[in-house]
Structures are given as C-alpha cells and as structure tokens.
Design an enzyme around this catalytic site. Structure first.
Site, short mmCIF file in Angstrom:
data_model
loop_
_atom_site.label_atom_id
_atom_site.label_comp_id
_atom_site.label_asym_id
_atom_site.label_seq_id
_atom_site.Cartn_x
_atom_site.Cartn_y
_atom_site.Cartn_z
N CYS A 76 0.79 -1.24 0.00
CA CYS A 76 0.00 0.00 0.00
C CYS A 76 0.82 1.29 0.00
CB CYS A 76 -0.94 0.06 1.20
SG CYS A 76 -1.78 -1.46 1.58
N ASN A 327 -2.40 -1.98 -4.99
CA ASN A 327 -1.59 -3.16 -5.32
C ASN A 327 -2.54 -4.33 -5.53
OD1 ASN A 327 -1.06 -2.60 -2.04
ND2 ASN A 327 -1.92 -4.62 -2.54
#
Ligand SMILES: *[C@@H]1O[C@H](CO)[C@@H](O)[C@H](O)[C@H]1NC(C)=O
Ligand SMILES: *[C@@H]1O[C@H](CO)[C@@H](O)[C@H](O)[C@H]1NC(C)=O
Ligand SMILES: *[C@@H]1O[C@H](CO)[C@@H](O)[C@H](O)[C@H]1NC(C)=O
Ligand SMILES: *[C@@H]1O[C@H](CO)[C@@H](O)[C@H](O)[C@H]1NC(C)=O
Ligand SMILES: *[C@@H]1O[C@H](CO)[C@@H](O)[C@H](O)[C@H]1NC(C)=O
Ligand SMILES: *[C@@H]1O[C@H](CO)[C@@H](O)[C@H](O)[C@H]1NC(C)=O
Length: 597
Positions: A76, A327
């Site tokens: 992240c 992601n």
C-alpha cells in the site's frame, strides 16, 4: 462547449502543450476534471472485475481498460506514494508501510508533502478533494503533524480505525478525529466522496476528487491509540461485506489455475519452501475470496452513483473517471496465504480503467503501464506541463495517441518492480516464518513476448516466460548442488530461439540500470545501457553482436537483505562508463552468481 473540450483533451493528450492563447482563454472555462477511485488490494488476475457489473457497464464498456497495468511495489504505502509523486520508490525512499522506512512520517520526512500531486494541482488552479485511506501510519496522533497539504477538502480514514470495517475513525479537514461506532466504513467513504463531488461542482473550479475506500483490505483493528510508535496489527480477518451484500456469490471460489496450491512447490526463496495448503486452508481462503468480492460491491455501487452525480450536474462529458487499486493480491497461488508483497503477477498486475473526454469506448490496451505513470498521465490529460523529475511517462488515453504508440514499435515494454521488507505474506498467518522478502524485478510486456525476471536479496533468481507460462510455474533458474544459480533451456522471442542464459543477461543489464534509475532513464533504460545503438526493446537487444558485452556486464546482486533502501546493501550501481560502446567492448566477467548468504 462540449466539442471544444473534446478537441482540447485530444489536443493536450497528443503532447502539444503550447495551446494558442485565444484557445487557452476559452479552455480555462472548461478545464477537465478527474474523479479517481482507488481500491485497496484489488487483483486484476483473480477475476474480481468480473464481479463488478457497474464497473463493466460504466467504465469498461464506455472507456478504455489497460490490462497490463502494474504497481511497482506491491504494498500500500510505497505504492501510493509512487502514484502521488510519479516517482519510483527508490527515488521517494518511502519503501515500507511503517517507520523508519515508510508510512506517513517517512512521507513527511522525505519532503514529499510539499511535492506531490494535490500541491501541484493547487498551483494549477485545481481544487483537490480526498476521502478514504491516504496511506499507512497516518493516525490519530500524527494527522496534524503536519496536515497533508494541497487539499480543498479532505476526510481521511485514520489508524487505528482505518481497516476497522465497523468502527472506523475519520478526520475531516482540520477538525479532530471522529469515531464512528457500528457504522460501515466503506459506505461512509462513498457518502463522503459523493459529498465532495457536490462540493467541487459548487465551487466552480476544476477539480480532482479521490475516493479511496479500503474495500478489499483485511479487517484489522490496530493497537495503540495511546502509543504513537505502535499501531500494530492485533488480529486480522477477511473483509466484512455490508449486510446487503453478505450472501452474494455463494459458489465463488479462488480460480483453480495451475499455480493454485500446486502439488510441487513453485517460485523462489521462501515461497519455494512453503508447505502445501491443507483442505481447511483452502476452504478458509475460498471464504476470504468471497468476502472480498462481497465487500467490493460497495465500490461497484459507487461507480454508478459517481456517473449519475456528474451527469446530473452536467459535468460528466468534461470529467475523467479513473479506476485503479494500490496493489494486487494473492490467495492460494504458489501455496501462499491471502496477502500481497510478492512479485508474482497476482500481486503486481492491477486494474486501470479510464473513461472521459476523447477516451475510446470499449477498448482494451495491452501496453505496459505502471502506477509511476499515473501522475504524469493526470498532468497530461489536464494539460499541465510535465515535471522533469517524473520517473513515469503519460499513458496515452485517446484513440490516436494509443494507436500511434502501439504502431510505433517504441512503446515502453518494461515495468520495474521492487520490494524491501520481511515477509508481508505472513500478515494473516502467524505460523509463517519471518523471512526476508527484498527483491528487484522486471516485468517485460512486449507486443509478442513477455517475461518476469527477479533477483532476491538472498541470491535467488527467477525467469518466467509469461507467454507460455502465465502462471509462473516454471522458473528457468535452478540452484546447483554447489550453490550457484544457473539457467537452462531456451525460449522464443518473435520466433527466434535464444538460450535463457542470454535472455537473463539482457534482463539483468536492464535491471542493473533500472534499479537506481531517475527520470528519463526509468522510461528509456536501453538508451542509457546501449547509447547510439537505436535499441529500444529486448528483441533488438538479443542481437548476437551484443553477446560479449552482456556476458561481461556486472550482474545485479545484493550484499545483504535490508528492510529498507540501504544503498550499500544493494550491490554495484550502474555507471555510464559501463554502457555499451561498440562491438569490441568486452569486460571482465564477474563469475557465477553467488550463493545466498
Ligand atoms: C474485525 O476485526 C476486529 C479486531 O481486529 C475483531 O474484533 C472483529 O471480530 C473482526 N470482525 C469479524 C467479523 O471478523
Ligand atoms: C493452514 O491451517 C493450519 C491449521 O488451521 C494453520 O495452522 C496454518 O497457519 C494454515 N496455513 C495457511 C498458510 O493458511
Ligand atoms: C557450479 O555448478 C554449475 C552447474 O553444475 C557449474 O556450471 C559451475 O561451474 C559450478 N561453479 C563452481 C564455482 O564450482
Ligand atoms: C511466428 O511464426 C508464425 C508461424 O510461421 C507466424 O504466424 C507469426 O507471425 C510469427 N510471429 C512473429 C512475431 O514473427
Ligand atoms: C535475512 O537477511 C539477513 C541479512 O542478509 C541474514 O543475515 C538473515 O539470515 C536472513 N534471514 C533469513 C531467514 O534468511
Ligand atoms: C532511505 O531512508 C532510510 C531511512 O531513513 C535511510 O537509512 C537510507 O539511507 C535512505 N536511502 C537512501 C538511498 O537515501
């Protein structure tokens, strides 16, 4: 008005930024807007997009789907910071989710709060709004120290309540944090996001609204509201859907692809040593998968509401709606527990769908693009002159610019991937050993070939031919009994057969340049590695006249494993003197790749 705007968007996206002044005057009244929806942990590979009917109808069918879009760090915070700055993680040096190497405090320490998208857009006369998760370690004790800069309006999720599906904590503009007991986290983000669109339209200035719900992340309540230093995960569990979505997709299970909990181990380093998942593990992971799809429905509903609201205010035709995720995610592939942080396709390939003025409808694009390209892309579509220090390049979004790039043979075909940490794959599973998970990799997306090449801090190497082995089950590298890593076998590029050792040498050379690249070198690495040769692709670099050069080039290797970007742990750095300078150039071979320490 609409036609002018359309024309302007096409014109600007074509890179011709010197807008004639009469035209510019008219244009300033109708500068385009952006609504950016950023999901959390959403895969592109495990079919999550198939469970989003509104995304399909409103964005995929009415816009362009970039199917080979990648994050460059599958985690992240580093990924988000790259996205908001247009820089590779090795240049932001925000490489982790918590201090000392990452998180909101590291973002501040690196001076990036003065040097990121909302601040740049503010200078261009844009109002930026943000709601949802900004980045990790942004919490109730540091949100004011200092406040994130550049926003006309913000309502952030804060730790320790960021990932709490039912007891989130929000912090609006400069007001103190508010605990929402027994309220559904992502519904609140949706409500706040739609409110900001309303506010943005009323303000009568061009706008950039980001809505960033935590939809697919795990349910965690972090510890330590009292201690600034330790918002540490206590327990985690699958995402919690809204009650209205709790019973959807009863039959959905993780796709049973060749990499699904395989009978023989796969991958490299610690992944190659994982035990096979038990039937109980598989059942639990399937539930996890379903809970993700269910919790995702809130964001799918949001997409419809966003389009409706923009339309109701008459600004839909002048607004880009862009969808992505920080992601990707894996569940059971290569025997892995639910998580991210690996270089596998599940973790790095993420959704990117763009709809807006001049963007073709129902088009799919397979050019290699990455999160580092997004800030330059936003600049480009808003008609702002690109910054010299961007490591990424604008992604073409109009029919003409897409086709021009596709047919030029000059499209960037690499994505540089990097990671620094102990295993994050263990985050949902206390039984995982604590392992080093630091590596550098390249994903090559050619028009007719594809590869993934990685070098791990412990010495392991991987090479996959993504055209014949999209599940990454056959690593061409093996460990010899004497501990060195060698490749065997041949692969094809455009119908020519090459040994994997020759391909690895090229890819390693490319990685050697990319691992410390800055600005243009990141988008045009071949020009730095092989100046004056005209080489712009792996296929061209395979020419046998370069064999001796590549065989002698320094190999990428680590001195040791570190959890952050510690330069002296990362081995030799490419210098211009090592660039290819002609056929006679042969350097001393450094010998076989070392064993892992
Ligand atoms: C969500 O997480 C919290 C704390 O980590 C936990 O107490 C709660 O039981 C979890 N909820 C579910 C439905 O698992
Ligand atoms: C598999 O299940 C066992 C028993 O419940 C548990 O101890 C282990 O951590 C699980 N492994 C994974 C990778 O989920
Ligand atoms: C290690 O083994 C490989 C494969 O058998 C061989 O090619 C290589 O020369 C050996 N290296 C050393 C240092 O012995
Ligand atoms: C490879 O060969 C096949 C069969 O001859 C041909 O159809 C194809 O176009 C070739 N591909 C490339 C990239 O040259
Ligand atoms: C992790 O890397 C460090 C530094 O290179 C090394 O000392 C350690 O043994 C490695 N740990 C594992 C579990 O491989
Ligand atoms: C990145 O940040 C870490 C932590 O502050 C620091 O130790 C390291 O030297 C930095 N790396 C580079 C290359 O500047």
């Amino acid at each position: 008005m609409l036609r002018d705007t359309l024309f302007l968007a096409t014109f600007l996206a074509s890179g011709l930024l010197n807008v004639p002044s009469a035209f510019a005057l008219e244009a300033s009244a109708g500068k385009p807007n952006i609504v950016f929806i950023l999901a959390d942990d959403q895969d592109a590979k495990l079919n999550s997009l198939d469970y989003m009917p509104n995304l399909q109808k409103q964005l995929v069918q009415k816009g362009t789907h970039f199917r080979k879009h990648y994050c460059t760090v599958a985690w992240c915070c580093p990924s988000r910071v790259s996205l908001w700055t247009g820089k590779a993680a090795h240049n932001t040096n925000v490489t982790n989710v918590e201090p000392p190497y990452g998180g909101y405090p590291k973002f501040i320490d690196q001076g990036l709060n003065d040097n990121w998208l909302p601040v740049w857009l503010e200078h261009e006369g844009y109002n930026s709004y943000y709601t949802g998760k900004l980045m990790n370690y942004h919490h109730v004790l540091n949100y004011f120290d200092p406040f994130p800069k550049g926003f006309a309006g913000s309502d952030f999720l804060l730790d320790p309540g960021t990932y709490s599906y039912l007891n989130p904590i929000f912090q609006r503009n400069k007001s103190p944090p508010v605990h929402h007991t027994n309220e559904y986290n992502t519904d609140l983000v949706v409500e706040k996001g739609l409110g900001f669109i309303e506010e943005a339209v009323q303000a009568k200035k061009p706008f950039f609204v980001t809505i960033a719900p935590i939809v697919l992340n795990t349910n965690i309540t972090l510890a330590g509201e009292s201690s600034k230093s330790s918002p540490i995960a206590q327990t985690s569990s699958p995402p919690i859907p809204a009650p209205r979505h709790a019973n959807l997709f009863e039959d959905a299970v993780v796709p049973r692809t060749p990499s699904f909990n395989p009978d023989v181990p796969s991958g490299a380093d610690w992944i190659a040593e994982l035990p096979q998942l038990s039937p109980e593990n598989v059942t639990f992971n399937d539930l996890w998968y379903r809970q993700r799809l269910r919790s995702l429905q809130v964001i799918d509903e949001l997409i419809d509401s966003v389009i409706e609201k923009l339309d109701a205010h008459g600004v839909l035709d002048n607004t880009y709606v862009i969808y992505s995720s920080d992601n990707g995610y894996h569940i059971s592939q290569h025997r892995l527990a639910p998580g991210k942080g690996c270089g596998i396709e599940e973790d790095i390939n993420v959704p990117l769908v763009v709809r807006g003025p001049g963007v073709p409808s129902g088009k799919t694009v397979d050019l290699a693009t990455s999160h580092t390209d997004l800030a330059p892309t936003f600049f480009s579509i808003l008609g702002i002159t690109l910054r010299d220090d961007f490591d990424g390049v604008p992604i073409p979004v109009t029919e003409k610019t897409i086709e021009d790039l596709e047919s030029s043979g000059k499209a960037k075909e690499h994505v540089q991937v990097e990671f620094w940490s102990k295993s994050t794959g263990q985050e949902y599973n206390a039984d995982y050993p604590e392992v080093n998970n630091t590596y550098k990799a390249i994903r090559i997306v050619g028009s007719s070939y594809g590869f993934y090449y990685s070098v791990w801090c412990g010495g392991d190497h991987e090479l996959y031919d993504m055209t014949v082995d999209p599940d990454q089950m056959h690593n061409y590298y093996t460990t010899s009994s004497n501990g060195t890593f060698t490749t065997s076998g041949n692969v094809k590029i455009n119908n020519h057969t090459y040994s994997t050792s020759k391909i690895s040498e090229r890819l390693d050379g490319l990685l050697y340049v990319l691992k410390t690249c800055k600005a243009k070198t990141c988008s045009e690495p071949w020009a730095t590695l092989m100046p004056n040769t005209g080489v712009t692709s792996l296929a061209q670099a395979m020419d046998s006249k370069y064999d001796a050069y590549f065989a002698g080039l320094t190999r990428v290797e680590y001195e040791r494993c570190e959890e952050g970007y510690i330069a002296d742990a990362e081995g030799p750095v490419f210098e211009n003197g090592e660039a290819y300078s002609g056929a006679g150039m042969i350097k001393k071979h450094r010998g076989p790749i070392r064993n892992r320490p």
